[in-house]
Design a protein around this motif. Structure first.
Motif, PDB file in Angstrom:
ATOM      1  N   LEU A 194       0.827  -1.209   0.000  1.00  0.00           N
ATOM      2  CA  LEU A 194       0.000   0.000   0.000  1.00  0.00           C
ATOM      3  C   LEU A 194       0.864   1.262   0.000  1.00  0.00           C
ATOM      4  CD1 LEU A 194      -2.712  -1.128   2.576  1.00  0.00           C
ATOM      5  CD2 LEU A 194      -3.091  -0.676   0.147  1.00  0.00           C
ATOM      6  N   GLY A 195       1.929   1.251   0.812  1.00  0.00           N
ATOM      7  CA  GLY A 195       2.819   2.406   0.839  1.00  0.00           C
ATOM      8  C   GLY A 195       3.454   2.655  -0.517  1.00  0.00           C
ATOM      9  N   GLY A 196       3.938   1.583  -1.149  1.00  0.00           N
ATOM     10  CA  GLY A 196       4.532   1.725  -2.476  1.00  0.00           C
ATOM     11  C   GLY A 196       3.523   2.172  -3.516  1.00  0.00           C
ATOM     12  N   ALA A 197       2.315   1.603  -3.461  1.00  0.00           N
ATOM     13  CA  ALA A 197       1.263   1.993  -4.409  1.00  0.00           C
ATOM     14  C   ALA A 197       0.901   3.465  -4.236  1.00  0.00           C
ATOM     15  CB  ALA A 197       0.032   1.117  -4.205  1.00  0.00           C
ATOM     16  N   GLY A 198       0.891   3.931  -2.990  1.00  0.00           N
ATOM     17  CA  GLY A 198       0.599   5.339  -2.739  1.00  0.00           C
ATOM     18  C   GLY A 198       1.653   6.253  -3.334  1.00  0.00           C
ATOM     19  N   LEU A 199       2.929   5.892  -3.183  1.00  0.00           N
ATOM     20  CA  LEU A 199       4.013   6.704  -3.743  1.00  0.00           C
ATOM     21  C   LEU A 199       3.930   6.749  -5.271  1.00  0.00           C
ATOM     22  CD1 LEU A 199       7.040   5.555  -1.526  1.00  0.00           C
ATOM     23  CD2 LEU A 199       5.695   7.649  -1.309  1.00  0.00           C
ATOM     24  N   ILE A 200       3.660   5.599  -5.883  1.00  0.00           N
ATOM     25  CA  ILE A 200       3.558   5.546  -7.348  1.00  0.00           C
ATOM     26  C   ILE A 200       2.367   6.375  -7.829  1.00  0.00           C
ATOM     27  CG2 ILE A 200       3.059   4.009  -9.299  1.00  0.00           C
ATOM     28  CD1 ILE A 200       4.717   1.862  -7.823  1.00  0.00           C
ATOM     29  N   THR A 201       1.251   6.282  -7.107  1.00  0.00           N
ATOM     30  CA  THR A 201       0.069   7.071  -7.475  1.00  0.00           C
ATOM     31  C   THR A 201       0.363   8.564  -7.378  1.00  0.00           C
ATOM     32  OG1 THR A 201      -1.388   5.315  -6.660  1.00  0.00           O
ATOM     33  CG2 THR A 201      -2.372   7.488  -6.964  1.00  0.00           C
ATOM     34  N   MET A 202       1.079   8.971  -6.339  1.00  0.00           N
ATOM     35  CA  MET A 202       1.418  10.387  -6.178  1.00  0.00           C
ATOM     36  C   MET A 202       2.325  10.870  -7.303  1.00  0.00           C
ATOM     37  SD  MET A 202       2.021  10.583  -2.045  1.00  0.00           S
ATOM     38  CE  MET A 202       2.245  12.357  -2.003  1.00  0.00           C
ATOM     39  N   ALA A 203       3.181   9.988  -7.802  1.00  0.00           N
ATOM     40  CA  ALA A 203       4.066  10.367  -8.905  1.00  0.00           C
ATOM     41  C   ALA A 203       3.324  10.400 -10.234  1.00  0.00           C
ATOM     42  CB  ALA A 203       5.237   9.391  -8.985  1.00  0.00           C
ATOM     43  N   ALA A 204       2.359   9.497 -10.405  1.00  0.00           N
ATOM     44  CA  ALA A 204       1.719   9.320 -11.710  1.00  0.00           C
ATOM     45  C   ALA A 204       0.572  10.286 -11.960  1.00  0.00           C
ATOM     46  CB  ALA A 204       1.211   7.880 -11.839  1.00  0.00           C
ATOM     47  N   MET A 205      -0.134  10.676 -10.903  1.00  0.00           N
ATOM     48  CA  MET A 205      -1.372  11.435 -11.074  1.00  0.00           C
ATOM     49  C   MET A 205      -1.126  12.933 -10.924  1.00  0.00           C
ATOM     50  SD  MET A 205      -3.313   9.031 -11.797  1.00  0.00           S
ATOM     51  CE  MET A 205      -3.542   7.262 -11.614  1.00  0.00           C
ATOM     52  N   SER A 206      -1.483  13.683 -11.945  1.00  0.00           N
ATOM     53  CA  SER A 206      -1.176  15.116 -11.959  1.00  0.00           C
ATOM     54  C   SER A 206      -2.335  15.995 -11.513  1.00  0.00           C
ATOM     55  CB  SER A 206      -0.742  15.540 -13.368  1.00  0.00           C
ATOM     56  OG  SER A 206      -1.760  15.242 -14.311  1.00  0.00           O
ATOM     57  N   THR A 207      -3.509  15.402 -11.269  1.00  0.00           N
ATOM     58  CA  THR A 207      -4.631  16.206 -10.781  1.00  0.00           C
ATOM     59  C   THR A 207      -4.643  16.195  -9.257  1.00  0.00           C
ATOM     60  OG1 THR A 207      -6.208  14.366 -10.758  1.00  0.00           O
ATOM     61  CG2 THR A 207      -5.961  15.585 -12.828  1.00  0.00           C
ATOM     62  N   LEU A 208      -5.159  17.259  -8.673  1.00  0.00           N
ATOM     63  CA  LEU A 208      -5.140  17.395  -7.219  1.00  0.00           C
ATOM     64  C   LEU A 208      -5.915  16.281  -6.510  1.00  0.00           C
ATOM     65  CD1 LEU A 208      -4.138  19.064  -4.857  1.00  0.00           C
ATOM     66  CD2 LEU A 208      -6.155  20.531  -5.094  1.00  0.00           C
ATOM     67  N   PRO A 209      -7.122  15.910  -6.971  1.00  0.00           N
ATOM     68  CA  PRO A 209      -7.842  14.826  -6.284  1.00  0.00           C
ATOM     69  C   PRO A 209      -7.086  13.499  -6.307  1.00  0.00           C
ATOM     70  CG  PRO A 209      -9.346  16.071  -7.679  1.00  0.00           C
ATOM     71  CD  PRO A 209      -7.963  16.530  -8.019  1.00  0.00           C
ATOM     72  N   LEU A 210      -6.464  13.169  -7.448  1.00  0.00           N
ATOM     73  CA  LEU A 210      -5.760  11.890  -7.542  1.00  0.00           C
ATOM     74  C   LEU A 210      -4.431  11.925  -6.789  1.00  0.00           C
ATOM     75  CD1 LEU A 210      -6.504  10.898 -11.248  1.00  0.00           C
ATOM     76  CD2 LEU A 210      -7.524   9.983  -9.153  1.00  0.00           C
ATOM     77  N   LEU A 211      -3.783  13.083  -6.754  1.00  0.00           N
ATOM     78  CA  LEU A 211      -2.577  13.232  -5.938  1.00  0.00           C
ATOM     79  C   LEU A 211      -2.919  13.020  -4.462  1.00  0.00           C
ATOM     80  CD1 LEU A 211       0.408  14.027  -5.595  1.00  0.00           C
ATOM     81  CD2 LEU A 211      -0.306  16.429  -5.635  1.00  0.00           C
ATOM     82  N   THR A 212      -4.043  13.585  -4.048  1.00  0.00           N
ATOM     83  CA  THR A 212      -4.507  13.397  -2.669  1.00  0.00           C
ATOM     84  C   THR A 212      -4.869  11.936  -2.416  1.00  0.00           C
ATOM     85  OG1 THR A 212      -5.388  15.652  -2.695  1.00  0.00           O
ATOM     86  CG2 THR A 212      -6.148  14.201  -0.933  1.00  0.00           C
ATOM     87  N   LEU A 213      -5.468  11.287  -3.415  1.00  0.00           N
ATOM     88  CA  LEU A 213      -5.791   9.862  -3.290  1.00  0.00           C
ATOM     89  C   LEU A 213      -4.525   9.041  -3.047  1.00  0.00           C
ATOM     90  CD1 LEU A 213      -7.745   7.454  -3.490  1.00  0.00           C
ATOM     91  CD2 LEU A 213      -7.358   7.478  -5.983  1.00  0.00           C
ATOM     92  N   GLY A 214      -3.449   9.375  -3.755  1.00  0.00           N
ATOM     93  CA  GLY A 214      -2.186   8.679  -3.538  1.00  0.00           C
ATOM     94  C   GLY A 214      -1.701   8.831  -2.109  1.00  0.00           C
ATOM     95  N   MET A 215      -1.845  10.037  -1.557  1.00  0.00           N
ATOM     96  CA  MET A 215      -1.449  10.272  -0.169  1.00  0.00           C
ATOM     97  C   MET A 215      -2.328   9.466   0.783  1.00  0.00           C
ATOM     98  SD  MET A 215       0.833  11.994   1.517  1.00  0.00           S
ATOM     99  CE  MET A 215       1.221  12.702   3.119  1.00  0.00           C
TER     100      MET A 215
END
Length: 391
Positions: free
Chosen positions: A274-295
């Motif tokens: 989950l931690g790794g998936a969150g970091l990858i999501t934060m890197a991949a997603m450029s919109t604010l809602p999806l960046l927050t989702l990664g966090m």
């Protein structure tokens, strides 16, 4: 009550962070003021990293409660000292005093939780400890900001809160069962068998890795937000605040899964995924809602991580060794704080200077580590099954 002592360790950095710019301005005439002010903020964590193993050994020898009481006396004395100290060097010395007190406080309180409670009840309180620490971070950041807006010294007054905890410890706790003479203690240690050094070392290595995964967004949230075009500190703070709410949810979920007999080690593996998936999501997603989702994904996994690693350590050790194990855990976790920042810089430069690429690398590494841990766990389980069948 022991669970709520996590509030004190949380506020050591979070409470003071909003005061850093004003503090730098106040000491602008001091050579190297910026670096010294930042060091005054982080040196308690350095003390925890370096001194926790020694604190754990002393706790096992002398006793938990008396050292906890001593640390709660020292904590507000050193913590509130910057209210009246005018020299930056003196302030740093007082902060080192906070670090020593915090080292003993954290090791003693978690060790006592391990002494008083067992199995699922212990895990419930460890999950509560993780949740309280996470939620209090958001509150302390807001309190620190409000107080620092009046004067950079004001946040230090909150350290007086430790007096309330001191009175509660005096009124509602007692020394866990222990051996009253050196001879009895030595006999108990012999009866407990050899100290499980290599098993504890393995957990500490995993804890350092987990600490790096945990700390990375806490330190670099502003950098990763800016890389996506969100350069306002308020935006970075909002992402962090929303994400932090997911950590106690993760800790609660960990506790519920443990009630269904899911292994601690399996949940630690899930935490890295989950931690790794969150970091990858934060890197991949450029919109604010999806960046927050990664966090949110990352912090949810870290709720598993922190509770799982503490549960793993406390479950490994008997009373005679529990202080040493707790000290080793805190040392491993807090040493990850400076390591994570250093490694991020090294990886970022090695991969061309992009923080997004570095987040991909750390996220992928966390997932690979999860796979490795799962393989090792499977091999250990298979060996144990063979041993049982042989018997």
């Amino acid at each position: 009550m022991l669970v709520s002592l996590g509030l004190l360790s949380t506020m050591a950095v979070v409470l003071l962070a909003p005061a850093v710019p004003a503090m730098m301005e106040a000491f602008a005439g001091v050579h190297g003021a910026q670096q010294l002010v930042v060091f005054s903020l982080t040196c308690p964590a350095l003390c925890v990293a370096l001194l926790s193993p020694f604190a754990g050994m002393i706790i096992d020898r002398i006793g938990r409660r008396k050292l906890l009481i001593g640390s709660l006396i020292a904590y507000p004395v050193f913590g509130t000292a910057p209210l009246y100290l005018s020299n930056l060097t003196d302030i740093i010395i007082s902060r080192l005093g906070v670090g020593v007190a915090e080292t003993v406080l954290m090791s003693a309180s978690i060790t006592m939780l391990g002494d008083f409670f067992t199995d699922l009840e212990r895990e419930k309180f460890l999950a509560m400890n993780t949740g309280i620490a996470s939620l209090s971070a958001t509150a302390f950041f807001a309190i620190g900001g409000a107080l620092a807006s009046h004067n950079w010294r004001m946040p230090y007054a909150v350290y007086a809160l430790a007096v309330v905890f001191l009175l509660a410890v005096l009124a509602f706790t007692w020394e866990p069962e222990r051996h009253h003479s050196r001879r009895e203690l030595d006999e108990a240690v012999m009866a407990a068998g050899p100290f499980p050094f290599f098993r504890l070392l393995a957990i500490c290595v995993v804890t350092i890795a987990g600490g790096i995964v945990f700390m990375l967004p806490q330190i670099e949230i502003g950098v990763i937000s800016a890389a996506h075009g969100f350069k306002s500190p308020a935006t970075a703070g909002m992402i962090g605040a929303i994400g932090s709410v997911a950590m106690p949810v993760g800790a609660f979920t960990f506790n519920q899964l443990r009630k269904r007999n899911v292994k601690v080690q399996s949940l630690v593996v899930l935490a890295f995924v989950l931690g790794g998936a969150g970091l990858i999501t934060m890197a991949a997603m450029s919109t604010l809602p999806l960046l927050t989702l990664g966090m949110i994904i990352h912090e949810f996994g870290c709720g598993f991580m922190l509770t799982g690693l503490m549960t793993w350590v406390l479950g490994l050790l008997t009373y005679e060794y529990r202080g040493k194990g707790t000290g080793a855990y805190f040392s491993s976790f807090f040493i990850a704080q400076p390591i994570s920042g250093f490694l991020f810089g090294v990886v970022q430069r090695a991969l061309g200077g992009s923080p997004l690429t570095a987040f991909y690398a750390f996220g992928g590494s966390a997932i690979l580590l999860a796979v490795l841990l799962a393989i090792i766990q499977g091999m250990v389980s298979a060996d144990r099954s063979k041993a049982v069948n042989t018997i």
